[in-house]
Structures are given as C-alpha cells and as structure tokens.
Design a protein around this motif. Structure first.
Motif, mmCIF file in Angstrom:
data_model
loop_
_atom_site.group_PDB
_atom_site.id
_atom_site.type_symbol
_atom_site.label_atom_id
_atom_site.label_comp_id
_atom_site.label_asym_id
_atom_site.label_seq_id
_atom_site.Cartn_x
_atom_site.Cartn_y
_atom_site.Cartn_z
ATOM 1 N N HIS A 61 0.823 -1.214 0.000
ATOM 2 C CA HIS A 61 0.000 0.000 0.000
ATOM 3 C C HIS A 61 0.859 1.267 0.000
ATOM 4 O O HIS A 61 0.430 2.301 -0.539
ATOM 5 C CB HIS A 61 -0.955 -0.016 1.184
ATOM 6 C CG HIS A 61 -2.050 -1.030 1.030
ATOM 7 N ND1 HIS A 61 -3.042 -0.907 0.079
ATOM 8 C CD2 HIS A 61 -2.307 -2.194 1.688
ATOM 9 C CE1 HIS A 61 -3.866 -1.953 0.156
ATOM 10 N NE2 HIS A 61 -3.434 -2.739 1.124
ATOM 11 N N SER A 66 -0.351 5.005 -0.564
ATOM 12 C CA SER A 66 -1.310 5.043 0.540
ATOM 13 C C SER A 66 -1.291 6.375 1.279
ATOM 14 O O SER A 66 -2.316 6.801 1.835
ATOM 15 C CB SER A 66 -1.018 3.909 1.526
ATOM 16 O OG SER A 66 0.293 4.011 2.055
ATOM 17 N N LYS A 73 -5.262 3.069 1.743
ATOM 18 C CA LYS A 73 -5.044 1.805 1.034
ATOM 19 C C LYS A 73 -4.370 1.990 -0.327
ATOM 20 O O LYS A 73 -4.062 1.017 -1.000
ATOM 21 C CB LYS A 73 -6.373 1.061 0.856
ATOM 22 C CG LYS A 73 -6.987 0.598 2.173
ATOM 23 C CD LYS A 73 -8.253 -0.204 1.936
ATOM 24 C CE LYS A 73 -8.839 -0.701 3.252
ATOM 25 N NZ LYS A 73 -10.070 -1.500 3.035
#
Length: 241
Positions: A61, A66, A73
């Motif tokens: 991620h 992320s 995510k």
C-alpha cells in the motif's frame, strides 16, 4: 616494385554499420538496465511477505501511494500503470535484442561449435542470455498482463493467485529465467560499456547475486503457497488487525 590496387568495397555501407545500429545498442542496454534494476527492487518488495502479512500489506500500500489516499489503502491503478510501462520497456528491449538472435541453422551450428571449442566464459554467458531471453519472450507478457487485469495485491489475494489459481507454475518457470537473464545482462552491460575491467571478480559477484536472488524468490514463493493453502474460498482481502 610493388603497387597497391584499391578495389571499392562491394559491400553496402548499410551492411557494415548504420547509426541506427549504435542507437539500438544503447537502447537495448538502457532498457536492460532499467528492467534489471526493477527486478532487484521487485524481488525484495515481494520478499517482505517473509516478515509476515502485515509487513507485505504495508509495503504494497505504500508503493501504491497510501499516504495520498483518504482510506490509506493506496491506488491499485498505480500497479497497472507500472505494469503497462514495464511491458512497453520489455517490448522495446526485445525488439532491439532480436537483431542478434540466430535465425538460421548455420548460425546455430556455428554457435555450438564456438561453445565447444573456444570455452570462453563470456560466450557462454551470452548463450545463456539467448536461451533465457527466448523463454522470457513468452513468460513476461503473461505475468504483466495478469498484473494489468488483476492489480489487487495483498497477502491473501496474492496467495490465492499463487495457490488456488496455480500461477506458481508460471513463477517457477519465470524466476530462474529472469534472474539469470537480468544478472548476466547487467554484467554484460558493465563490461560492454567499460564500467569495469575486472571481469573475473564481476562474474563471481554475478554468480553470488544469482544464488541470493534465487533463494529469496523461492522462499517468497513457498511462503505464498503456504498462506494460500490455509485460505478458504472465497478469499477476502487482508486487513491488519
């Protein structure tokens, strides 16, 4: 008295060489180095599964951005973009490398004769590159198309693909071919462009690097198989507790 007679060369200048040939050599080396370096990072990122599901989850991620997403995510489309880009690099590398691929039976016989009589280490390395390159011509696109179509990566989803979808067969064939081709390719680039003159030491380092990457890749693959064997269908994406 001796006289010299100069006879015009009957061979076309295009046969002797062309500026595009030099550009193709540089392009082949550049794309090869790019893919070789990418492989080194890729195998180490994949091996984070050896540290546990949480480690692999966070590595994946993070690479998918992320820190820039609201849910933390990341964006799977990044995996697709990288896969498309590497596919384009692979195609470009293959096109430039095919220029030196033996296409006639006589060329293969001459190559075999040279291997059996001269016993030159770099000639054998080129031969291994030839064989592994032919294998990768079919294996690499399958892997990259798989990543483009199913970019969702994670401990459970990757393990499901390896174990339940039987892609371990693809990876078992791909791993040795890509490691040998990439490491020997980086070696040949270093020698070809004069980055080193210590061929013997560099060959020893290349052999050690190949063994290390093979062990790392096999250990990671076995870990995915173990995780996949413990999953029940349908598989749900992994989330850290």
């Amino acid at each position: 008295m001796t006289t010299k007679t100069y006879v015009p060369n009957p061979v076309s200048p295009r046969v002797l060489g062309h500026h595009w040939s030099a550009k193709a050599d540089r392009l082949q080396s550049a794309t090869g180095v790019l893919m070789g370096v990418f492989l080194l990072f890729h195998l180490h990122f994949e091996s984070s599964i050896l540290l546990g599901k949480d480690a692999f989850y966070h590595v994946v991620h993070f690479l998918e951005g992320s820190i820039f997403s609201d849910d933390g995510k990341g964006f799977p489309i990044i995996t697709q973009i990288i896969s498309v880009f590497m596919l384009a690099v692979f195609v470009l590398h293959a096109l430039t490398a095919l220029r030196r691929f033996p296409t006639q039976l006589g060329q293969w016989r001459a190559l075999q004769s040279s291997l059996n009589t001269i016993r030159h280490s770099d000639t054998r390395i080129w031969y291994f590159q030839l064989l592994t390159g032919a294998a990768l011509f079919f294996l690499v696109p399958v892997h990259l198309f798989e990543m483009i179509q199913a970019p969702n990566i994670g401990p459970n989803m990757s393990a499901e693909r390896v174990y339940h979808d039987n892609t371990w067969v693809l990876y078992a064939l791909l791993l040795p071919a890509v490691v040998v081709h990439a490491v020997f390719g980086l070696y040949r680039v270093a020698v070809k462009w004069g980055l080193t003159f210590q061929r013997h030491k560099l060959r020893r380092f290349a052999h050690g690097l190949m063994i290390y990457l093979m062990v790392l890749g096999i250990a990671s693959l076995m870990c995915y198989l173990l995780i996949g064997s413990e999953l029940t269908l349908p598989v749900t994406p992994y989330s850290p507790s």
